[in-house]
Design a protein around this motif. Sequence first.
Motif, PDB file in Angstrom:
ATOM      1  N   GLY A 138       1.033  -1.480  -0.145  1.00 11.45           N
ATOM      2  CA  GLY A 138       0.032  -0.197   0.009  1.00 11.45           C
ATOM      3  C   GLY A 138       0.569   1.715  -0.022  1.00 11.45           C
ATOM      4  O   GLY A 138       0.267   2.336  -0.692  1.00 11.45           O
ATOM      5  N   PHE A 139       1.767   1.178   1.051  1.00 12.44           N
ATOM      6  CA  PHE A 139       2.894   2.191   0.969  1.00 12.44           C
ATOM      7  C   PHE A 139       3.532   2.797  -0.651  1.00 12.44           C
ATOM      8  O   PHE A 139       3.586   3.733  -0.917  1.00 12.44           O
ATOM      9  N   HIS A 178       2.306   1.842  -2.826  1.00 13.08           N
ATOM     10  CA  HIS A 178       1.733   1.995  -4.381  1.00 13.08           C
ATOM     11  C   HIS A 178       1.415   3.651  -4.410  1.00 13.08           C
ATOM     12  O   HIS A 178       1.233   5.021  -5.053  1.00 13.08           O
ATOM     13  N   SER A 179       0.806   4.012  -3.371  1.00 11.36           N
ATOM     14  CA  SER A 179       1.026   5.654  -2.804  1.00 11.36           C
ATOM     15  C   SER A 179       2.165   6.447  -2.665  1.00 11.36           C
ATOM     16  O   SER A 179       1.816   7.619  -4.163  1.00 11.36           O
ATOM     17  N   MET A 182       2.296   6.177  -7.134  1.00 12.19           N
ATOM     18  CA  MET A 182       0.865   7.673  -7.491  1.00 12.19           C
ATOM     19  C   MET A 182       1.280   9.108  -7.581  1.00 12.19           C
ATOM     20  O   MET A 182       0.670   9.931  -8.362  1.00 12.19           O
ATOM     21  N   LYS A 183       1.947   9.220  -7.218  1.00 13.12           N
ATOM     22  CA  LYS A 183       2.529  11.076  -6.466  1.00 13.12           C
ATOM     23  C   LYS A 183       4.130  10.759  -7.142  1.00 13.12           C
ATOM     24  O   LYS A 183       3.872  12.202  -7.910  1.00 13.12           O
ATOM     25  N   GLU A 234       9.963   7.356   3.039  1.00 12.30           N
ATOM     26  CA  GLU A 234       9.381   7.139   1.107  1.00 12.30           C
ATOM     27  C   GLU A 234      10.741   8.607   1.318  1.00 12.30           C
ATOM     28  O   GLU A 234      10.524   8.189  -0.013  1.00 12.30           O
TER      29      GLU A 234
END
Length: 449
Positions: free
Chosen positions: A309-310, A312-313, A316-317, A347
């Motif tokens: 999930g991490f 994936h975000s 997207m960014k 990140e």
Amino acid sequence: MDRISLKIGIVFFLTISMVEGFLFYYLHSSIIHSRIDEELDSLLTRGNNHRDILETSYTAETIHHITTMESRTETHVVITDQSGEVVASSIPVDQYIQNIITAAPMNIRRSGLILEDDWQDKKYIASVSPLAEKGNVYMFKNTQRVQGLIAKLNKHFWLAGILLLSSMVIITLFLSRFITKPVIKMNEATLKIRQGDYSVALPHLGKDELGELGESIKVLADDLNHIKQQRSEFLASISHELRTPLTYIKGYADIAGRASTSPEDKSKYLQIINEEAARLSGLVKSLFDLAKMDENTFSIQKETVELCGFLHSIQMKMLPSFNEKNIKLNLTCDGESYIEADPVRFEQIIINLLDNARKYSDAGTTASIHAFKKSGRTHLTIEDEGKGIPKEDQAWVFDRFYRVDKSRSSSLGGSGLGLAIVKELVEAHGGKIKLKSEPGKGTIFEIIL
Ligand code: ADP
């Protein structure tokens, strides 16, 4: 003599002297006591023997016999009757002897009594043995001989004491030197280090704590040397990196400020100034991050993060910037997996790597993120089909300010700090980062947690 040897020497010397003094005193007085006790005992026994003989035969002949016998020895006998009158004696009865006889108590036990034991100050030591219903047998012994004996003993003790003290001084000197020599050597070495000379040459000091200390000093000197060199190189790089954009900014600001410059050119120059300023502020931020990491004031706040999930975000960014350059960005994740990481810092790691993948790839290529588990560890790869990193540069790209393309004027010109920060952050997470790259084909960065 060095201060430390002197200190150790004095403490050692005083301690041993005290112990020895005490032992000497104890030995001396116990020898004297037992010697005097022996003398007194034998005097009393001799008196008791005479008494026993006289009890069996109290005749003039026996008395004469005893006095004659005693007149040839070191001891003397005086026989008195019940009223204290001298019946016979082996020496002339002087005032001193008379005083002892008069001072003797009335009822004396059969085993006899020591009347005078002061061998140091009196002329005689004396004992008395009671002669049943007839009187007393007094024994005297001149103290001169005992005094002579003790004087001789004292002389021996003094001699032994002086010999011992002098040998102790010598031993202390040697021993304190021997013990303090390595400490002094190490002190000299650290003084040299303080003055900036890092070529520490300490002799091998053995395997004990002192040896370890010596080793540590050598290692610290090397480290310090390395750090100093690194610092000056680092400062040189920083000032260079800061000066270049500032020169651009100043130059373009000058031209833009001229009245002769056309409005179109002005806005072009202002655009450049803007870009350079942005680059400068990025550089300062990176430097600040690294400084915090070096100072160890930088803390990693770990949380449980669901990796897919991490990622994936983040994908997207980042997609818009990849789309803009017409590069595909894929993500594959082998099932759910949880890791312990600081989400903000983690990140930062991935965005830095993805930024590089985008910067150093051409349009129409594909970049991909891939997360999977292998023998209990989480692996994360960031792969691109970009220009790759030459073999000879691969070992250095994680160093601060290292860039493969040295010319800053290149449109890609970053600061060369991105990968250094990535490496520090991965290591702060307890992980490792590896690099595989082939020029012209692409690059893979692999993080193993
Ligand atoms: P920069 O800000 O210059 O990108 P980095 O520390 O991130 O600094 O990278 C150091 C150097 O490594 C870069 O200058 C570049 O030459 C090279 N590099 C990093 N990532 C890649 C990549 N994905 N493909 C090709 N070269 C790369």
